[in-house]
Design a protein around this motif. Structure first.
Motif, short mmCIF file in Angstrom:
data_model
loop_
_atom_site.label_atom_id
_atom_site.label_comp_id
_atom_site.label_asym_id
_atom_site.label_seq_id
_atom_site.Cartn_x
_atom_site.Cartn_y
_atom_site.Cartn_z
N TYR A 84 -23.61 -50.09 34.86
CA TYR A 84 -24.74 -49.85 33.97
C TYR A 84 -26.04 -50.15 34.68
N ARG A 120 -26.29 -61.74 25.00
CA ARG A 120 -26.75 -62.32 26.26
C ARG A 120 -27.69 -63.46 25.93
N PHE A 160 -26.44 -57.23 21.61
CA PHE A 160 -26.27 -55.80 21.86
C PHE A 160 -25.10 -55.25 21.04
N SER A 217 -32.20 -50.54 26.77
CA SER A 217 -30.75 -50.58 26.60
C SER A 217 -30.03 -50.51 27.95
N LEU A 218 -28.76 -50.78 27.93
CA LEU A 218 -27.95 -50.57 29.13
C LEU A 218 -27.57 -49.10 29.19
N LEU A 276 -19.07 -46.09 27.15
CA LEU A 276 -19.54 -47.04 26.15
C LEU A 276 -21.07 -46.99 26.12
N PHE A 277 -21.62 -46.70 24.96
CA PHE A 277 -23.06 -46.53 24.80
C PHE A 277 -23.65 -47.74 24.10
N PHE A 278 -24.70 -48.30 24.69
CA PHE A 278 -25.33 -49.50 24.15
C PHE A 278 -26.62 -49.19 23.42
N GLY A 279 -26.92 -50.00 22.41
CA GLY A 279 -28.22 -49.99 21.79
C GLY A 279 -29.20 -50.81 22.60
N GLU A 280 -30.45 -50.84 22.16
CA GLU A 280 -31.48 -51.56 22.91
C GLU A 280 -31.44 -53.07 22.67
N TYR A 282 -22.04 -57.55 21.58
CA TYR A 282 -22.15 -58.40 22.76
C TYR A 282 -23.40 -59.26 22.61
#
Lengths: 114, 113
Positions: free
Chosen positions: A35, B37, B91, A42-43, B102-106, B35
């Motif tokens: 990523y 962080r 996240f 975002s990632l 796999l698509f992540f949000g901001e 997730y």
């Protein structure tokens, strides 16, 4: 417990140079992701690697996977400033027993100077 | 097509208060993940939904965290009562298949004072 180590954690390089980021992991895995993250964003998914020997390329970035060595590399060719970002590798365990989540490396903060 | 959206983008609350974070996955994605962080640490897995069912919640830190995905669409993550160590970026991510992209949000940044 799956552990993921990335190195280097920080890299400053000149435009036009080549470099490789390494991702080692400790147990068997069925999937590995790379990523990119820009500050506050975002990632962004770069690559998904699922099998031994997998190699994928997109522009100046190329990722490979060696499941026997438990190693993935992200190679940057002729770097340009726009590639400055933080790069993460993330590994999925296939050991079962509720192992659905990815384990992330600490990230490599990459700065490419003109 | 809209990506994964999260709300709020930033929340500041006092210790002991409650906060609810929301995630709208990409339409049609059965798999939804949370997730977190924490400052200076790695991104850590919290839990995984398949449709409305919790598939794996092994990463949830304690019972102050409650995640739901009623109807298998959007998901909420409630922290009650919030503690200082809960501060971080949360996240959400979604995918069609477990081994797929796999698509992540901001992310939702939570600050607990």
């Amino acid at each position: 417990e799956l552990k993921v180590e990335q190195n280097p954690l920080f890299l400053s390089m000149q435009e036009g140079k080549n470099y490789t980021i390494y991702c080692n992991y400790s147990t068997t895995s069925d999937r590995l992701y790379w990523y990119r993250q820009d500050p506050g964003k975002s990632l962004e998914s770069l690559f998904v690697l699922l099998s031994n020997g997998a190699v994928k390329q997109e522009g100046r970035l190329m990722a490979s996977l060696d499941t026997k060595a438990r190693l993935s590399t992200l190679h940057i060719t002729a770097a340009v400033h726009d590639l400055s970002a933080t790069y993460f590798c993330a590994v999925g365990s296939n050991s079962g027993g509720g192992a659905d989540g990815l384990t992330f490396g600490k990230g490599t903060h990459l700065i490419i100077q003109p | 097509e809209a990506g994964v959206t999260q709300f709020p983008s930033h929340s500041v609350i006092e210790k002991g208060q409650t906060v609810t974070l929301r995630c709208d996955p990409i339409s049609g994605h059965d798999n939804l993940y949370w997730y977190r962080r924490v400052m200076g640490k790695e991104i850590k897995f919290l839990l995984h939904f398949v449709k409305e069912s919790k598939q794996d919640e092994s990463g949830m830190p304690n019972n102050r965290f409650l995640a739901e995905r009623t109807g298998g669409t959007y998901s909420t993550l409630k922290v009650q009562p919030a503690e200082l160590e809960d501060s971080g970026v949360y996240f959400c991510a979604s995918s069609q298949m477990r081994t797929g992209e796999l698509f992540f949000g901001e992310g939702s940044r939570l600050t607990v004072l």
